[in-house]
Design an enzyme around this catalytic site. Sequence first.
Site, PDB file in Angstrom:
ATOM      1  N   ASP A 242      25.790 181.606  44.841  1.00 25.19           N
ATOM      2  CA  ASP A 242      27.234 181.003  44.689  1.00 25.19           C
ATOM      3  C   ASP A 242      28.352 181.642  45.669  1.00 25.19           C
ATOM      4  O   ASP A 242      29.530 180.907  46.340  1.00 25.19           O
ATOM      5  CB  ASP A 242      27.310 180.341  44.037  1.00 25.19           C
ATOM      6  CG  ASP A 242      27.252 181.094  42.715  1.00 25.19           C
ATOM      7  OD1 ASP A 242      27.154 181.940  43.281  1.00 25.19           O
ATOM      8  OD2 ASP A 242      27.840 180.299  41.982  1.00 25.19           O
TER       9      ASP A 242
ATOM     10  N   ARG B 208      33.704 190.321  35.478  1.00 25.95           N
ATOM     11  CA  ARG B 208      33.134 192.227  36.992  1.00 25.95           C
ATOM     12  C   ARG B 208      33.089 193.194  36.276  1.00 25.95           C
ATOM     13  O   ARG B 208      34.047 193.312  36.012  1.00 25.95           O
ATOM     14  CB  ARG B 208      33.711 191.885  38.377  1.00 25.95           C
ATOM     15  CG  ARG B 208      35.316 191.572  38.488  1.00 25.95           C
ATOM     16  CD  ARG B 208      36.179 191.326  39.727  1.00 25.95           C
ATOM     17  NE  ARG B 208      35.838 190.106  39.837  1.00 25.95           N
ATOM     18  CZ  ARG B 208      36.096 189.229  40.771  1.00 25.95           C
ATOM     19  NH1 ARG B 208      37.358 190.158  41.624  1.00 25.95           N
ATOM     20  NH2 ARG B 208      36.609 188.009  40.507  1.00 25.95           N
TER      21      ARG B 208
END
Length: 797
Positions: free
Chosen positions: A119, A679
């Site tokens: 995505d 992240r």
Amino acid sequence: MLRQHPALRNITRRYASGAASTGPQPRASVPNYALFNERLGKARSTILENKPLTLAQKILYAHLHDVSAMSSAPVPGETYLKLSPDRVAMQDASAQMAILQFMLSGMPQTAVPTSIHCDHLVEAYEGADKDVARSWQTSREIYEFLQAASQKYGIAFWKPGSGIIHQLVLENYAAPGTLMLGTDSHTPNAGGLGMLAIGVGGADAVDAMAAIPWELKAPRVLGVHLKGKMNPWGSPKDVILNLAGQLSVRGGTGYIVEYFGEGVDSLSCTGMATICNMGAEIGATTSVFPYTASMRRYLSATQRADIAEAANAQQAAYLSADTQVKADPAKYYDQIVEIDLDKLEPGYNGPFTPDLYTARSKMSDQVAKEGWTDKVSAALIGSCTNSSYQDLSRAASLARQASKHGIRVAEGTEFLVSPGSEQIRATMERDGIQSAFEAIGAKVLANACGPCIGQWNRDENPVVKNREMNSIVSSFNRNFRARNDGNPNTLNFLTSPEMVLSAALSGRLSFNPLTDSLTAADGSQFKLEPPAGNELPTEGYAAGRAEYRPLLDHKPEMHIPITPTSQRLQSLEAFKPWDGQEFKDTRVLITVQGKCTTDHISAAGKWLKYKGHLENLARNTLIGAANAALDGKVNWVRNAIDGLEPAEGTIPDVATSYKNSNVPWLVIADYNYGEGSAREHAAMQPRFLGCNMVVARSFARIHETNLKKQGVLPLVFARPDEDYFLFTKNPHELVVRTEGVKDISESTPTVSLIVDRVQNGKVVESHTVLCNHTMSADQIGWFKAGSALNLIASQQK
């Protein structure tokens, strides 16, 4: 094989009451509530002494890896819990590094059900199908790598165009009372279905995939009491916007947010997911709602009636707080916040931070006071936060009103819609929602993240090209500077889809649909009626195109392609283990001033293409960080070593010169360092370039854990309001050594920094700075091994 590998034989017994499986499944199995209750009962009767529990505590203690190994009740903020997650979900940007790490684990398949969702790499430009097709051209190498890995390790693979990870998890995998790890900070979205869903870095996901107990510091529980019922213009988005305004971006750190009260029953399942999703913006570990009738309806509508039936039987005993907690919440929650839905009005949060709250009624005054650009250049609906059927149908009701009066979106305002999944897109098309949007000038984008995470090709727009000040409104969750379109002068205001639509029609930030009028095509004035939409589609969800259903093709013999000369993928090399000695001769690369999110440390946008290539991605390390020693100048530092080039330069350039010269370095950081995305690259990149420590006034939870996973020592100033400023004056002159690292242990949390200021080769002053670490015994094992992955590899037989 790993010592933990026998857990593979117990996947079915531990995590589901359904039949055994050798590969990925299209939807979640019925949770093994009998096992959860058995574990919870054992914890209650031993370490918990039968004390009443909140919902969050019940789910956590039902997932303790080994209750018998604990001798006392966990202490929030101190005790590390070892947990056995039920599931892992990864998006394509973060999955690359997670898979590269998992490949080194020696496991033949994942130990828990796992899914990968493509995505993040679809750039919003021309529209849905064209953008998806282009992503296959630009990122085919990544998609083929992730698909092959999925087939080899028994992972469900959702190709680009299928939808946004959190919407797909809600539709297919979330189940009340279960525990999931996701490699994205907005994983808590699944809390809208009563799941404890926690955002983590890829190395944490590898723990779960490799059947290794996952560590979490026991969180406190913040109770949010929802009173009353939402007014016609109010939305679930307003609940979390208001809460963020009350608590700030770090007010939820160390907490699970648990919602309770009569207002809960008035919310839809997808509305509760919106609230939980954006709980990441207050730094919370996760957010969760008790099991409700709306969850039951949603499970049935998404073909999981079997889970709903099983959950119904657990509603009182397991899927809600104990009765004593409900009767006297102040006694059992660590903190309580009250929100009265009757009085809650729409809000706008921003710009540049998701906790700057302005009530809709105050927005016009605030625009004038702050000098914000009133003209709205773009209005965006969708993202993982607000792309449910209810969100889109309510916004469409306003679009239909506009069409009835013969108007479209305001001239000069771009209107973009991002459906959350192929199922949502197909249903939206069937039920006329898409045509309602297109009739007023909308462009429908791919079922992907797009502009929300910086994948927005807006380069030809003059406001971006010329770095002009401009305002956009979005139903997104995050609005850090330059995040969406790369323009540092784009002001993004977060709000509900209904407010986005009203801003699109008026073209103004200051427009208040509750009080202001629009001009119809015939020149008459009209006011928008309150939005109206259905919680669920009356005809059920449309399945959508078959090509976007998950690939469920387990092939253990599959070869995973990595080209040695690739600029997108790079096999990992293990970081060097710690040498067992104190750190010495460490230079201060930068003293970071103010907010420094993971976007600042490891930018997304155009850099997403390098997420699987650590060396290339390291070129963006800390390029958004402001240097406190240079009046806040961004991405510019002085080199501490005479003769090294560059003498002054960008942070990646100077860090690389240190790396090439074997000069260790550290970062000094401000409060809440590393807030934002999950992240792990924000930890891996500094480690790759030679960083051995990050010393901060405080850390965001996920980032601190990610640093530990990669073998970087995170320290917190014992006196954050005093000692931070020592490093703001010519930090390139400072040489740092440690005392206490050599004997580091869980019971000795203090580390001293001996800081010498060196001028012309001489020490002109020296300071001792006390710091604290928060590492558990296991985390110290990661540090000594050089990384958690190194420790996993050392456990192989």
